[in-house]
Design a protein around this motif. Structure first.
Motif, PDB file in Angstrom:
ATOM      1  N   GLU A   6      66.991  61.317 -27.030  1.00  0.00           N
ATOM      2  CA  GLU A   6      66.280  61.443 -25.553  1.00  0.00           C
ATOM      3  C   GLU A   6      65.821  60.488 -24.356  1.00  0.00           C
ATOM      4  O   GLU A   6      65.880  61.319 -23.092  1.00  0.00           O
ATOM      5  CB  GLU A   6      64.799  61.997 -26.203  1.00  0.00           C
ATOM      6  N   THR A   7      65.659  59.714 -25.050  1.00  0.00           N
ATOM      7  CA  THR A   7      65.446  58.293 -24.201  1.00  0.00           C
ATOM      8  C   THR A   7      66.699  58.533 -23.049  1.00  0.00           C
ATOM      9  O   THR A   7      66.724  57.340 -21.593  1.00  0.00           O
ATOM     10  CB  THR A   7      65.192  57.472 -25.401  1.00  0.00           C
ATOM     11  N   LEU A   8      67.690  57.630 -23.924  1.00  0.00           N
ATOM     12  CA  LEU A   8      69.252  57.710 -23.486  1.00  0.00           C
ATOM     13  C   LEU A   8      69.090  58.812 -21.983  1.00  0.00           C
ATOM     14  O   LEU A   8      69.128  58.447 -20.367  1.00  0.00           O
ATOM     15  CB  LEU A   8      69.915  57.332 -23.647  1.00  0.00           C
ATOM     16  N   ALA A   9      68.980  60.144 -22.220  1.00  0.00           N
ATOM     17  CA  ALA A   9      68.709  61.183 -21.276  1.00  0.00           C
ATOM     18  C   ALA A   9      68.202  60.533 -20.186  1.00  0.00           C
ATOM     19  O   ALA A   9      68.303  61.494 -19.392  1.00  0.00           O
ATOM     20  CB  ALA A   9      69.058  62.395 -22.499  1.00  0.00           C
ATOM     21  N   ALA A  10      67.153  59.865 -20.114  1.00  0.00           N
ATOM     22  CA  ALA A  10      65.802  60.443 -19.120  1.00  0.00           C
ATOM     23  C   ALA A  10      66.468  59.176 -18.884  1.00  0.00           C
ATOM     24  O   ALA A  10      65.896  59.162 -17.184  1.00  0.00           O
ATOM     25  CB  ALA A  10      64.450  59.733 -20.589  1.00  0.00           C
TER      26      ALA A  10
END
Length: 186
Positions: A6-10
């Motif tokens: 999720e952090t990478l997607a953000a």
């Protein structure tokens, strides 16, 4: 691994927004710089924004190495709060202290938070806890030791254009947090 992804997607989503902003001449809108009061949203956006695709890939790879290991010990909410908080503190330290020793610069990227996650793993594991318990170092000595460790970790990434203050502050925050077990839920 979910919070890490999720952090990478953000970060990837912010990268797309950065690309669109670059097209209209507003590339620096998400970068953290002084004075902080001029664009307060950049305290958060700068954590996910990156200077280039290569910068994002480097931070993303490092995040993939340490993120899932920290995730196993905490909740998604705590993980995300830790990433944002340590990334923001590292970025603020970089622009404030960096401006005192050189020309003011803007800062972008997850590396302060990634260093904090790595520091958390180093100081918050069973081996380190056992070692500190056996050595019975006073809190001041532990504090100084973490400072030295943060500097040592930072020196390994020294290169022109690298936010060394952010790396050191992130590592230091992670080391302190790991020793305190701040994220642990078990």
């Amino acid at each position: 691994m979910r919070a890490t992804l999720e952090t990478l997607a953000a970060a990837a989503l912010v990268g797309v927004v950065q690309g669109a902003l670059r097209l209209v001449g507003l590339a620096g809108l998400l970068a953290l710089s002084t004075p902080l009061s001029l664009a307060p949203w950049t305290v958060v956006t700068s954590v996910y924004a990156h200077g280039s695709v290569g910068h994002l890939l480097a931070n993303g790879l490092a995040l993939l190495l340490v993120g899932p290991l920290v995730e196993r010990r905490t909740t998604r909410l705590r993980f995300h709060a830790f990433v944002v908080t340590t990334g923001a503190v590292a970025g603020i330290a970089q622009v404030m202290l960096g401006g005192l020793i050189g020309p003011p610069t803007a800062v972008l990227g997850l590396s302060g938070a990634v260093f904090a996650l790595g520091g958390y793993l180093l100081a918050g594991n069973v081996v380190t806890a056992t070692l500190f318990d056996r050595l019975r170092l006073p809190p001041r000595a532990q504090f100084a030791l973490f400072g030295l460790a943060a500097v040592a970790l930072t020196v390994t990434t020294a290169a022109p254009g690298v936010a060394l203050i952010a790396h050191a502050v992130g590592a230091f925050c992670g080391l302190l947090s790991g020793r305190a077990g701040l994220l642990d839920v078990r």
